[in-house]
Design a protein around this motif. Structure first.
Motif, PDB file in Angstrom:
ATOM      1  N   ASP A   9       0.697  -1.193  -0.103  1.00  0.00           N
ATOM      2  CA  ASP A   9      -0.018   0.090   0.013  1.00  0.00           C
ATOM      3  C   ASP A   9       0.869   1.209  -0.077  1.00  0.00           C
ATOM      4  O   ASP A   9       0.775   2.065  -0.912  1.00  0.00           O
ATOM      5  CB  ASP A   9      -0.825  -0.065   1.343  1.00  0.00           C
ATOM      6  CG  ASP A   9      -2.004   0.942   1.225  1.00  0.00           C
ATOM      7  OD1 ASP A   9      -1.968   1.966   0.015  1.00  0.00           O
ATOM      8  OD2 ASP A   9      -2.729   1.251   2.110  1.00  0.00           O
ATOM      9  N   ALA A  54     -10.115   0.058   3.770  1.00  0.00           N
ATOM     10  CA  ALA A  54     -10.223  -1.424   2.970  1.00  0.00           C
ATOM     11  C   ALA A  54     -10.926  -1.237   1.686  1.00  0.00           C
ATOM     12  O   ALA A  54     -10.630  -1.690   0.685  1.00  0.00           O
ATOM     13  CB  ALA A  54     -10.604  -2.343   3.739  1.00  0.00           C
ATOM     14  N   THR A 110      -8.583   1.795  -0.604  1.00  0.00           N
ATOM     15  CA  THR A 110      -7.349   1.137  -1.159  1.00  0.00           C
ATOM     16  C   THR A 110      -7.306   0.665  -2.553  1.00  0.00           C
ATOM     17  O   THR A 110      -6.742   0.941  -3.554  1.00  0.00           O
ATOM     18  CB  THR A 110      -6.448   0.451  -0.054  1.00  0.00           C
ATOM     19  OG1 THR A 110      -6.415   1.404   0.931  1.00  0.00           O
ATOM     20  CG2 THR A 110      -5.243   0.129  -0.696  1.00  0.00           C
ATOM     21  N   ALA A 146      -0.280  -1.013   8.101  1.00  0.00           N
ATOM     22  CA  ALA A 146      -0.011  -2.453   7.839  1.00  0.00           C
ATOM     23  C   ALA A 146       1.179  -2.996   8.299  1.00  0.00           C
ATOM     24  O   ALA A 146       1.289  -4.168   8.483  1.00  0.00           O
ATOM     25  CB  ALA A 146      -0.004  -2.385   6.242  1.00  0.00           C
ATOM     26  N   VAL A 167      -4.819  -5.576   1.500  1.00  0.00           N
ATOM     27  CA  VAL A 167      -5.710  -4.957   2.299  1.00  0.00           C
ATOM     28  C   VAL A 167      -7.120  -5.878   2.436  1.00  0.00           C
ATOM     29  O   VAL A 167      -7.512  -5.847   3.410  1.00  0.00           O
ATOM     30  CB  VAL A 167      -6.253  -3.671   1.583  1.00  0.00           C
ATOM     31  CG1 VAL A 167      -7.157  -2.987   2.366  1.00  0.00           C
ATOM     32  CG2 VAL A 167      -5.164  -2.581   1.818  1.00  0.00           C
TER      33      VAL A 167
END
Length: 637
Positions: free
Chosen positions: A38, A132, A135, A245, A319
């Motif tokens: 990400d 979520a 992304t 993350a 994600v």
């Protein structure tokens, strides 16, 4: 000052933070694909959006380019390197990380006031879901938009291709990510090396861009242009989305591989690329279009678009997998109703698939892509959920500092104030974008909060109501010992959430069948505040008399309960459990709304709908269907 949270008796894991005993380099490579997908794709859009915000869409001045780059450099340094790498990653819950792991850790240390900690954890988890859905949409869309740089004629096909890529991504989730995961790390490594080299080449064209390391340029940009400072800071935050993350995937890789991957590969390559974009804009008279793709020469443009698309798909996959894991943790902590969990790997327990979560994510992500149509418009929706999640993490981290690490009050307040000031600043700068798209992630987060709170509140009310109508188990056992009914051979296991009260299924069995098994087990499944529970702590048995015993099974919030396997452990404690001579009695409640409910009518109905959608207890606890007897009752809530 002790920051290690390993519990007594927990075996060493080989790598810090609970990672399996594997080669550190292998874990570093794997972490690149899962942990850094990400934040690693942020250069595609972050620098461009921040420069557009500071310049108002016009040609950027030298001060604006240096100021924006300086803000990005120091945001990555303070938020990721100092906050997450140096402190948050040390707050492991028996090797596990993530919002709910941190919440469980903090609740264990705040037994006197667990309610506020639950609310903070619930908000953090809900905001993660908001992130979520954004992304995958912004990552894949921004990568596919690179085709417009190849030729503007492809512009009408950007959204359809994005939807096709995302539809394929969600469709393959049920097959698991084990096979695809093998290539995640190498592809992401190539990605980081490519963007680092791409930026390095252009730094030589405009070496004055290195002046941006001086924080003076960041401060000067914010103070000299207060009218755009807020919007610019909100856009700058796009460069650090994905930092959460690092903590969420702590249990998969351990602290050491995550830290080494950041310091040796990810951080240097990100800095090189952002500096290269800044140098490219400076040498092209401050014109802002799509510097990430434009600074690649003609022969490298198409490969970079392809590589960017692959990298964003990997980031999206990480994600989505995180949403599955978070949902399972929330179910185990009784913050969401049970759902069917499908394990997609025979060797990796963390690889799971939840069909309902996957479908809901796919629908919302698709609607976002269609509704916004451009990554620039989606950028406004991106920051609010992530900044909110980081703020919740900072609040929970303060509790860990004080209650578990035993930091002095002054030190804990000073560090928390620094992190909180930055988090609140980023959050407020993103809140102003609520009408430009920020409402999207907030709407998703609000929906999740409502569902979680309804389930937690409704479950507690249901527990309190049924407990009032139930007879204490000890009282019933004493009465049956004095006047025993007819006994039949075999073992009856009665599942209940309250081991001190008589299970409804047992009362109805006595009422209707007027018989009692020779061996009766009142069984409770308890979710621990740790991610896993060793077998030595799995079972506790309390024998009440010759015909009754109370058994408690403990599972960690990252484990999937398997009652037959857990009961096999009871043989070590004297109970010769035999599945073929055992019947499991479950109470199936039919819920009805009540006029005197403590919840509003709409929330009553939502709780009932959630309860009806919950996965069957037989399948969830892995009980053989041929050994189950269900007895139904009606309850008004």
């Amino acid at each position: 000052m002790n920051s290690g949270l390993r519990a007594e008796g927990t075996p060493p894991s080989g790598a810090e933070g609970g990672a399996p005993v594997q080669n550190t380099k292998v874990l570093m490579l794997a972490a690149l694909g899962v942990v850094y997908g990400d934040i690693g794709t942020s250069p595609i859009y972050a620098f461009r959006e921040a420069l557009i915000a500071s310049s108002g869409g016009e040609a950027a001045s030298r001060g604006e380019v240096l100021g924006v780059l300086s803000l990005i450099i120091w945001a990555l340094t303070i938020i990721v390197t100092i906050k997450y790498i140096c402190f948050v990653l040390r707050a492991d819950n028996r090797g596990e990380g993530g919002t709910l792991s941190l919440m469980a850790l903090a609740r264990g240390a705040m037994r006197d006031r667990p309610g506020p900690v639950l609310v903070v954890g619930m908000l953090g988890a809900a905001l993660f879901y908001g992130d979520a859905v954004i992304t995958p949409a912004i990552s894949v869309l921004s990568a596919v938009e690179g085709m417009k740089v190849v030729t503007p004629a492809l512009d009408p096909y950007v959204v359809p291709i994005t939807l096709a890529v995302l539809a394929t991504l969600f469709a393959i989730q049920r097959f698991g990510t084990g096979g695809v995961g093998i290539v995640f790390g190498p592809v992401t490594l190539v990605w980081f090396l490519a963007i680092g080299l791409s930026g390095l080449v252009h730094i030589f064209d405009g070496p004055e861009i290195l002046l941006a390391v001086n924080p003076y340029y960041a401060v000067h940009l914010l103070t000299s242009r207060p009218e755009v400072a807020f919007v610019t800071v909100g856009a700058i935050f796009l460069a650090v989305t994905g930092a959460e993350a690092l903590y969420a995937d702590l249990g998969h890789f351990g602290r050491r591989p995550i830290v080494l991957a950041w310091l040796s590969i990810v951080f240097p390559c990100l800095l090189l690329n952002y500096a290269g974009q800044g140098a490219f804009v400076l040498t092209h008279e401050g014109k802002v279009d799509h510097p990430f793709f434009q600074m690649n020469p003609g022969w490298a443009l198409i490969p970079m678009v392809v590589l960017a698309t692959a990298a964003t798909v990997i980031a999206s996959q990480a994600v989505i997998s995180g949403a599955f894991s978070l949902t399972r943790q929330a179910m185990q902590l009784n913050m969401l109703p049970r759902q069917t969990v499908m394990h997609t790997s025979e060797t990796q327990p963390g690889q799971i698939y939840l069909s309902r979560v996957n479908l809901l994510l796919a629908i919302v992500v698709g609607l976002l892509v269609i509704g916004f149509g451009e990554s620039g418009k989606l950028a406004a929706a991106y920051g609010i959920a992530v900044t909110g999640n980081m703020l919740m993490t900072s609040m929970l981290l303060y509790i860990v500092m004080r209650r578990i690490w035993k930091w002095p009050l002054a030190g804990a307040i000073a560090l928390s104030a620094l992190f909180g000031f930055i988090d609140i600043g980023f959050f407020l700068s993103n809140i102003v974008k609520i009408f430009d798209g920020g409402w999207a992630s907030l709407a998703v987060s609000l929906a999740v909060v409502i569902v979680m709170w309804t389930w937690v509140r409704g479950s507690q009310l249901l527990f309190d109501k049924t407990r009032k109508n139930e007879i204490p188990l000890d009282f019933l056992v004493d009465n049956l010992a004095r006047k025993p009914p007819h006994l039949v051979d075999g073992t009856a296991v009665f599942l209940t959430g309250d081991p001190s009260s008589t299970p409804t299924a047992l009362m109805h069995s006595l009422k209707h069948y007027k018989v009692l098994h020779r061996q009766n087990v009142v069984l409770s499944v308890i979710t621990a505040q740790e991610p896993t529970v060793p077998d030595s702590e799995r079972v506790s048995i309390e024998r009440l008399n010759d015909h009754f015993m109370r058994v408690r099974l403990r599972f960690g919030f990252k484990e999937h309960p398997n009652i037959p396997i857990a009961l096999a452990i009871c043989r070590r404690q004297g109970w010769k459990f035999d599945i073929m001579t055992t019947s499991f009695f479950l109470s199936r409640r039919s819920l009805k709304p009540s006029a005197s409910s403590a919840m509003p009518t709409w929330q009553d109905r939502l709780f009932i709908m959630l309860a009806r959608s919950a996965a069957d207890a037989t399948a969830y606890f892995r009980i053989p269907t041929g050994r189950v007897v269900e007895i139904g009752t009606q309850v008004a809530i």
